[in-house]
Design an enzyme around this catalytic site. Structure first.
Site, PDB file in Angstrom:
ATOM      1  CE1 TYR A 181     -42.000   4.181  -0.294  1.00  0.00           C
ATOM      2  CE2 TYR A 181     -43.244   2.605   0.711  1.00  0.00           C
ATOM      3  CZ  TYR A 181     -42.041   2.959   0.142  1.00  0.00           C
ATOM      4  OH  TYR A 181     -41.447   1.791   0.109  1.00  0.00           O
ATOM      5  CB  CYS A 182     -46.038   5.734   5.684  1.00  0.00           C
ATOM      6  SG  CYS A 182     -47.425   6.574   5.867  1.00  0.00           S
ATOM      7  NE  ARG A 183     -47.301   0.801   9.748  1.00  0.00           N
ATOM      8  CZ  ARG A 183     -47.060   0.776  11.130  1.00  0.00           C
ATOM      9  NH1 ARG A 183     -48.013   1.192  11.830  1.00  0.00           N
ATOM     10  NH2 ARG A 183     -46.133   0.170  11.913  1.00  0.00           N
TER      11      ARG A 183
END
Lengths: 231, 231
Positions: A181-183
């Site tokens: 996952y990221c931002r």
DNA sequence: CAAATACTTTATTGATCAATTGAATAACCA
DNA sequence: TGGTTATTCAATTGATCAATAAAGTATTTG
């Protein structure tokens, strides 16, 4: 009771105040700053770097955000650390994103283009990750820059910034399923990480949304650099 | 995978689109229009009248709201009826109001001034009205202009626009408790109605919030000019 | 059918305001 | 003192706002 024109006057001032917030949200550059600050606090310089603006310009925009009380600043010596003044600021930005996706066809088209080569099969919602976490059958990898991880991350995740991913593949257990996952919805960090991992034979899923959305839903978070996932 | 600078380009365009929404929200006049349109659809002329703007100016602001897809227009012959394009538009406006109240001391001070002679004892939340409605021990009076009532109102309420209140007092049962409501947190219609009614010896309560907030919470609503409250 | 009417939008103008850049300044630290 | 970080300033360019005047569009009237 208040005089009619005095009431009018007060109302005008009220709307002017609210319009200040709207104005602060009415610039692509400032929205980009808000999006970054939704991840963690940032210094002016780092913000300028991440958003490809001059430091002076970044400082100006931060000034108008501060005037609208959307961000706070904390100083340590010569360095200024900016942060959102309230979780509601992120939520408002989220609301505007949702509104845009709902009403503006252009936006749907642009996101379609941004993720044209994303395999939507690998996306999973938060709920699914939560059940996977219960079964402990998964490695959660946070591919954002480390400072963002340290400021807050999904509980149990480990930090491998996208740039370091190729050299740190050995840290990831090949027998478990990997969730990256990221931002958030307009960040492509996790897409790139998923691509790298899949090429190496990992079984990879990707969260539909990012850390700020996780946080704002009250789901379990960790902070700092904990190396051992909380059980 | 998409080229790096192509990705940058798409992201810029995305943020520009979102900023369009922000810009549309960045004017006191337009927020006032949105607030009115949260009540019901309106013609250009009526909007101009309610907001004390010239028709031409109103039309210009509506144009930018339309460009941001926040409002839709429907034409009947020569008359243009504007409305919010989505309930999410009201919710975004509501979010900005909440954000302002949470972060901007100025706003708290202004609302304090606007309602300086309000007796906060008489305010009740939605939940309380709901239980009162179950007991059928209450008359709910909508003091907004009639067109707004017709476009949607609290189920079981009757319409007595503030202007007509003095001449229509006989319609209100003096033995029941009266609950008045109007447009929302910055409207003083209900305060004025409550004052009039109390002077005549009615037992009056006032809803903390207005109809749009009721609607967006999914509480039971009626529309049109139903004279017999739905049971 | 043309003229008049009612409602809305567009064009133009002048004033004000916003965005960006580069240079200058200020504050801190080593 | 010299170096780093952030803010402010001045200047340019472009955008926005409100007001007035003009133009469109559908409806009604003579």
């Amino acid at each position: 009771m208040m005089a009619q024109d005095e009431e009018q006057e007060v109302k005008t001032q009220l709307y002017d105040q609210f319009a200040l917030i709207g104005k602060a949200l009415g610039s692509a550059r400032r929205l980009e700053l808000i999006d970054l600050l939704s991840q963690s606090e940032y210094t002016v310089e780092k913000l300028a770097e991440e958003s490809n603006m001059s430091v002076a310009n970044t400082s100006q925009h931060l000034k108008t955000l501060r005037a609208a009380r959307l961000v706070d600043v904390r100083r340590e010596g010569v360095v200024a650390y900016y942060r959102l003044s309230d979780e509601a600021v992120f939520q408002t930005w989220q609301m505007i994103r949702d509104l845009g996706e709902a009403c503006i066809a252009e936006i749907e088209w642009l996101t379609g283009r941004l993720f044209q080569d994303r395999d939507h099969q690998r996306l999973i919602p938060f709920a699914e990750l939560l059940t996977m976490l219960e079964e402990a059958s998964v490695s959660v990898v946070d591919v954002r820059p480390q400072r963002e991880f340290e400021a807050g991350h999904i509980q149990g995740a480990c930090s491998i910034p996208l740039k370091e991913l190729p050299s740190r593949l050995p840290e990831i257990d090949k027998d478990k399923e990997v969730v990256v996952y990221c931002r958030g919805p307009y960040s492509t960090l996790a897409d790139k990480a998923a691509k790298t991992l899949m090429a190496k034979g990992y079984s990879v899923r990707q969260l539909e949304q990012g850390f700020p959305e996780w946080r704002t839903q009250g789901l379990p978070i960790g902070s700092g650099l904990e190396l051992i996932p909380t059980s």
